[in-house]
Design an enzyme around this catalytic site. Structure first.
Site, PDB file in Angstrom:
ATOM      1  N   HIS A   1     -36.679  -4.753  17.690  1.00 31.63           N
ATOM      2  CA  HIS A   1     -37.394  -3.507  16.963  1.00 31.63           C
ATOM      3  C   HIS A   1     -38.030  -4.178  15.531  1.00 31.63           C
ATOM      4  O   HIS A   1     -38.177  -3.293  14.856  1.00 31.63           O
ATOM      5  CB  HIS A   1     -36.136  -2.482  16.804  1.00 31.63           C
ATOM      6  CG  HIS A   1     -35.671  -1.923  17.759  1.00 31.63           C
ATOM      7  ND1 HIS A   1     -34.541  -1.164  18.032  1.00 31.63           N
ATOM      8  CD2 HIS A   1     -36.320  -1.632  19.095  1.00 31.63           C
ATOM      9  CE1 HIS A   1     -34.283  -0.507  19.097  1.00 31.63           C
ATOM     10  NE2 HIS A   1     -35.355  -1.140  19.792  1.00 31.63           N
TER      11      HIS A   1
ATOM     12  N   ASN B   1     -17.189  -1.606  20.247  1.00 35.02           N
ATOM     13  CA  ASN B   1     -17.557  -0.475  19.399  1.00 35.02           C
ATOM     14  C   ASN B   1     -16.398   0.176  18.879  1.00 35.02           C
ATOM     15  O   ASN B   1     -15.165  -0.270  19.114  1.00 35.02           O
ATOM     16  CB  ASN B   1     -18.322   0.410  20.127  1.00 35.02           C
ATOM     17  CG  ASN B   1     -19.220   1.189  19.511  1.00 35.02           C
ATOM     18  OD1 ASN B   1     -19.079   1.786  18.625  1.00 35.02           O
ATOM     19  ND2 ASN B   1     -20.290   1.765  20.098  1.00 35.02           N
TER      20      ASN B   1
END
Ligand code: BV8
Length: 222
Positions: free
Chosen positions: A104, A196
């Protein structure tokens, strides 16, 4: 064993950088369409530069954490580790990682919208900063916005097709095409692991390790 690791904002959260979709995340305070799309930049470049100037200052003032350093140790200890990040900060590099694939883009780099030249971004940047290559005043952050094609997709596709293990760390798995990497890797027979705070999508990964990245990533790398 060949491993592909995909990181998201959660790996930098304990370095003090905001995430996007957690309870007080960036997208709860900013309208994504105004600050993270080419249309938003065309409408109001000053607003977009202000958004990224503030995040660049946070990123430059932040320090890499134990999770960034653990991944760098893993890269140093074994061949065949491909590190892909959705993050635009440089904490992986400052934590010692090499060859980080920024799909990105990078908040530390500027891009000329006229000639595609890229250079090291100043701490504070504006649209009228002249491009060092062509002199045009159409400077933007070197960031992949929504609707724009992520960088290094061929390289990532090759790594996903060849890996034995795909690990997603600190990402909500809501943004494509990154969110589809787990299915892509599994389709090629890779084992899949999520690290996570809690599972992003139960059943999506073969295995899940929960807990803050600064604890769970070093424990997994050890
Ligand atoms: C594109 C800019 C054409 C940089 C960003 C299907 C296929 C292809 C595209 C689409 C599709 N469906 C929809 C699309 C369009 C769109 C999209 O995905 N929209 C979403 C909203 C549905 N995608 C695009 O436009 C992409 N381009 O499509 O091009 C194309 C077509 C086909 C194939 C290829 C290309 C462009 C996407 C890139 C947009 N740019 N940001 C910036 O400003 O930073 S996206 C933005 O979200 C950031 O880059 C961020 O990295 C990314 C993902 O967010 P996360 O990193 O996951 O962060 P989040 O806050 O969501 O989650 C945080 C996680 O951390 C949570 O899980 C939390 O539990 C965890 N966590 C928190 N604290 C901790 C922790 N974990 C561990 N420890 C902790 N302490």
């Amino acid at each position: 064993m060949r491993i592909v690791i995909l990181t998201g904002a959660g790996i930098s959260a304990e370095s003090g950088l905001g995430t996007f979709r957690d309870k007080d995340g960036l997208w709860t305070r900013y309208d994504l369409s105004e600050v993270a799309t080419p249309q938003g930049f065309a409408r109001n470049p000053a607003l977009v530069h202000a958004f990224y100037n503030a995040r660049r200052a946070n990123a430059l003032d932040a320090a890499p954490n134990a999770a960034h350093r653990a991944l760098a140790r893993l890269q140093g200890a074994r061949a065949g580790v491909t590190l892909v990040t959705q993050n635009v900060d440089d904490l992986h590099e400052r934590g010692g990682a090499r060859e980080v694939i920024h799909m990105h883009g990078q908040i530390t780099r500027a891009l000329c919208a006229a000639c595609d030249h890229r250079w090291e971004a100043p701490r504070v940047m504006g649209r009228d900063d002249a491009c060092p290559a062509c002199g045009e005043r159409m400077t933007r952050p070197d960031i992949v916005w929504f609707g724009e094609y992520p960088y290094h997709m061929d390289r990532i596709a090759e790594a996903l097709a060849a890996c034995d293990l795909f690990v997603a760390i600190g990402t909500s798995g809501e943004v494509y095409p990154a969110a589809g990497f787990v299915e892509e890797a599994a389709g090629f027979g890779a084992e899949t692991l999520e690290i996570n705070l809690e599972p992003s999508a139960p059943g999506r990964f073969d295995r899940v390790i929960t807990g803050p990245a600064t604890r769970s990533v070093p424990a997994w790398v050890a």
